[in-house]
Design a protein around this motif. Structure first.
Motif, PDB file in Angstrom:
ATOM      1  N   TYR A 136      -6.102   2.094  -6.891  1.00  0.00           N
ATOM      2  CA  TYR A 136      -6.334   2.552  -5.337  1.00  0.00           C
ATOM      3  C   TYR A 136      -5.796   1.200  -4.785  1.00  0.00           C
ATOM      4  O   TYR A 136      -6.960   0.543  -5.285  1.00  0.00           O
ATOM      5  N   ASN A 161      -6.245  -0.009   1.883  1.00  0.00           N
ATOM      6  CA  ASN A 161      -5.142   0.035   3.755  1.00  0.00           C
ATOM      7  C   ASN A 161      -6.780  -1.357   4.747  1.00  0.00           C
ATOM      8  O   ASN A 161      -6.197  -0.771   5.585  1.00  0.00           O
ATOM      9  N   ASN A 166      -2.902   0.096   0.690  1.00  0.00           N
ATOM     10  CA  ASN A 166      -2.529   1.641   0.893  1.00  0.00           C
ATOM     11  C   ASN A 166      -1.368   1.945  -0.463  1.00  0.00           C
ATOM     12  O   ASN A 166      -0.870   2.425   0.554  1.00  0.00           O
ATOM     13  N   ARG A 167      -1.725   1.510  -1.265  1.00  0.00           N
ATOM     14  CA  ARG A 167      -0.777   2.334  -2.228  1.00  0.00           C
ATOM     15  C   ARG A 167      -1.592   2.391  -3.588  1.00  0.00           C
ATOM     16  O   ARG A 167      -1.999   1.997  -3.544  1.00  0.00           O
ATOM     17  N   GLY A 195       3.566  -0.302  -7.407  1.00  0.00           N
ATOM     18  CA  GLY A 195       2.651  -0.005  -5.353  1.00  0.00           C
ATOM     19  C   GLY A 195       3.580   1.345  -5.140  1.00  0.00           C
ATOM     20  O   GLY A 195       4.408   0.476  -5.060  1.00  0.00           O
ATOM     21  N   ARG A 196       2.473   2.045  -4.885  1.00  0.00           N
ATOM     22  CA  ARG A 196       3.677   3.436  -4.628  1.00  0.00           C
ATOM     23  C   ARG A 196       3.248   3.382  -2.982  1.00  0.00           C
ATOM     24  O   ARG A 196       1.676   3.678  -2.783  1.00  0.00           O
ATOM     25  N   THR A 197       3.439   3.626  -2.548  1.00  0.00           N
ATOM     26  CA  THR A 197       2.664   3.942  -0.773  1.00  0.00           C
ATOM     27  C   THR A 197       2.553   4.989  -0.691  1.00  0.00           C
ATOM     28  O   THR A 197       3.274   6.175  -1.749  1.00  0.00           O
ATOM     29  N   LEU A 198       1.628   5.681  -0.324  1.00  0.00           N
ATOM     30  CA  LEU A 198       1.003   6.543   0.262  1.00  0.00           C
ATOM     31  C   LEU A 198       1.931   7.077   1.548  1.00  0.00           C
ATOM     32  O   LEU A 198       0.520   8.316   1.932  1.00  0.00           O
ATOM     33  N   LYS A 213       9.325   2.356  -0.907  1.00  0.00           N
ATOM     34  CA  LYS A 213       8.322   3.571  -1.435  1.00  0.00           C
ATOM     35  C   LYS A 213       7.741   2.906  -2.750  1.00  0.00           C
ATOM     36  O   LYS A 213       6.738   2.585  -2.514  1.00  0.00           O
ATOM     37  N   TYR A 214       8.487   1.600  -3.813  1.00  0.00           N
ATOM     38  CA  TYR A 214       8.046   1.326  -4.400  1.00  0.00           C
ATOM     39  C   TYR A 214       7.500  -0.207  -4.092  1.00  0.00           C
ATOM     40  O   TYR A 214       9.127  -0.874  -4.218  1.00  0.00           O
ATOM     41  N   PHE A 237      -0.810  -5.872  -2.175  1.00  0.00           N
ATOM     42  CA  PHE A 237      -0.461  -4.252  -2.121  1.00  0.00           C
ATOM     43  C   PHE A 237      -1.921  -3.514  -1.381  1.00  0.00           C
ATOM     44  O   PHE A 237      -2.688  -4.215  -0.964  1.00  0.00           O
ATOM     45  N   ALA A 266      -5.069   9.324  -2.567  1.00  0.00           N
ATOM     46  CA  ALA A 266      -4.380   9.704  -3.947  1.00  0.00           C
ATOM     47  C   ALA A 266      -4.026  10.225  -4.901  1.00  0.00           C
ATOM     48  O   ALA A 266      -3.677  10.814  -5.257  1.00  0.00           O
TER      49      ALA A 266
END
Length: 570
Positions: A153, A156, A195-196, A213-216, A223-224, A193, A132
């Motif tokens: 962050y 996960n 791993n974002r 939260g944006r996926t990594l 995606k969001y 949430f 991230a």
């Protein structure tokens, strides 16, 4: 007498405003330099007998003691009521249910705040968050931006946040209510949430109300991911970055609306701090109401794709709520705001400066593919654009765009103007409110309208013809905003500040005869608009009153036409 009216009667508006600017008495009025903008000649007037103020200069606004404190101190209506109640020695009624609600909301704010701090520390220190951090470095974000927007962050992990907050005294019910966790099978709870990259979302006071939260993981969907709607968070009533941007918006008297989180953070990093985001949802009246407290100069800088284009087209209908023109910055195809700012900050500045009126943008997009040299093409153009023009409340701007369309289709403006004429409604006598129920400084007409809106929600389509600024009293404006913002009639009272609850109950209990109610309401709408235009026409100089004068003459013409019809029918 309710608390709102008692505060008004115990507060001398001249003394109150005199604490912010020096006022000189002249007959029944008081005059001074406007406390809201710099000027050399006093254009700010106070009318003690009406308990009202008005600026004839750059502000061109006015109101009562509550609206003054809201504008000057940046307060909500409820906050202004509490402050003035304290100043005037008025004791506000305590509502047990509201106190319980405030305590619950405070707990949810605390849970969100602690979650944001947890996510932020993980972003800065966790080995797991290294990807991230690398992503943010590639996007050009500085440590200062990470701190200013409190980025974080989410690990996960199945329930790391859940266990962290439970250990600190929060309950599962509170975490569910805050939207931080999910109930998967009726009994198992896990983090929403995982791993974002986390974007905490704050309200105008800086309280964390939700998260984005944006996926990594490039393969993960969506995606969001945003927090669900909660008692604290509603995307239709929230703008990302507004807490960080509000001072710059006020200073520059302009707000730029973008779509994404990064599209806000990057411009702020490059000192374009008057940027906020709609978080992917369509710009709505609630967003306009939020920004209108600070500025009426709005520029849309949405992504140049079909979704952004459609959002821009819809924005035209919001200009009536704003009471001003919305402009559009034409971004290059395939480039988002954050990309433009990082690559060419001066170019971004140029795009904003060259923004065009949203209606001009709509004209251009609506006519794509239409052959204006043919009769059918001209007919299509009129069919597409006349509904838009008919909705423009500003008479001068409406005439301008009517002339523009007429020139395009090679028709006389007078012929097109006939399409704007609406069917007249018969004039109906509106019963006066009982003097026993009407406070001395109240507006019977406004209260009658609000009583109908509250008691007969099926007639709510009429509310679209009334703008909040038409109301002379802040409590009526506040209540009307609650009505037009609510999709659930039962939630209007809970959404109000508790200081308005007694007033709400009084309007709900007002006797309203149901016969010919739709006609009575239509007449009330016309009269409220007429009173509003009269106030502007009387207050403004000849040069500044052109728009309002034209609209007022239109109202008078409608009323005269109605009266003539009635005489002929006798």
């Amino acid at each position: 007498m309710d608390a709102i009216e008692e505060i008004k009667q115990k507060t001398d508006i001249g003394i109150l405003i005199g604490q912010y600017t020096q006022l000189t008495k002249s007959g029944k009025t008081m005059r001074g330099l406007c406390p809201f903008h710099a000027e050399k000649h006093g254009s700010f007037f106070v009318y003690p007998d009406q308990q009202r103020w008005h600026c004839f200069g750059a502000c061109a606004g006015g109101g009562d003691i509550f609206s003054f404190m809201m504008k000057k101190e940046g307060l909500s209506f409820g906050e202004a009521v509490k402050l003035l109640a304290e100043k005037s020695g008025v004791t506000l009624p305590e509502h047990t249910s509201n106190k319980i609600k405030q305590e619950k909301n405070s707990r949810l704010h605390q849970a969100n705040q602690m979650a944001a701090e947890y996510y932020h520390q993980l972003l800065l220190t966790s080995t797991e968050a290294s990807y991230a951090r690398t992503y943010l470095e590639k996007r050009g974000l500085t440590a200062s931006s990470l701190e200013s927007f409190n980025l974080g962050y989410s690990p996960n992990s199945w329930d790391s946040l859940t266990q962290y907050l439970l250990e600190r005294g929060f309950t599962e019910d509170e975490l569910l209510s805050a939207g931080l966790i999910i109930e998967s099978d009726g009994k198992t709870m896990h983090d929403r949430f995982r791993n974002r990259l986390m974007f905490p979302i704050a309200d105008t006071r800086g309280h964390i109300v939700g998260f984005g939260g944006r996926t990594l993981d490039n393969g993960a969907q969506p995606k969001y991911l945003n927090s669900p709607q909660t008692v604290l968070f509603d995307k239709s009533s929230t703008l990302y970055g507004l807490y960080q941007a509000k001072d710059a918006i006020r200073k520059e008297d302009c707000a730029i609306i973008v779509e994404g989180y990064m599209d806000v953070i990057v411009p702020h990093q490059y000192n374009f701090k008057n940027v906020v985001a709609s978080m992917g949802t369509a710009i709505g009246e609630n967003h306009i109401a939020l920004l209108k407290k600070t500025t009426t100069n709005l520029i849309l800088a949405l992504d140049p794709d079909s979704a952004g284009e459609n959002a821009t087209l819809r924005s035209v209908w919001l200009e009536n709520s704003l009471g001003a023109e919305i402009r559009v910055a034409l971004l290059p195809q395939g480039q988002d705001p954050d990309e433009i700012v990082r690559a060419k900050p001066d170019y971004w500045k140029q795009l904003i400066e060259e923004a065009i009126p949203a209606i001009d943008f709509t004209f251009e997009k609506s006519l794509v593919g239409i052959d204006l040299s043919s009769a059918s093409g001209k007919s299509q153009a009129v069919d597409k654009l006349m509904p838009l023009i008919s909705q423009i409340k500003d008479r001068v701007r409406q005439t301008f765009y009517l002339d523009k369309l007429a020139a395009m289709v090679e028709q006389s403006p007078k012929k097109l103007e006939l399409l704007l004429i609406k069917e007249a409604r018969p004039q109906i006598a509106i019963p006066a409110l009982s003097k026993a129920l009407r406070p001395a400084m109240a507006s019977p007409l406004e209260e009658y309208f609000l009583s109908i809106m509250l008691q007969y929600p099926e007639l709510s389509t009429q509310k679209m013809e009334i703008l909040p600024e038409y109301f002379t009293h802040s409590e009526n404006r506040e209540l009307y905003n609650a009505i037009i913002s609510s999709n659930d009639h039962s939630q209007i009272k809970p959404s109000l500040d508790s200081a308005l609850w007694d007033y709400y109950e009084r309007l709900m209990g007002q006797s309203i005869l149901p016969d010919r109610l739709s006609d009575k309401l239509a007449e009330t709408v016309l009269r409220i608009r007429e009173e509003y235009l009269k106030r502007l026409a009387q207050n403004r100089s000849d040069e500044l009153a052109v728009t309002e004068g034209n609209q007022l003459r239109e109202v008078f013409a409608q009323k005269g036409h109605l009266n003539e019809q009635k005489r002929r029918q006798k």
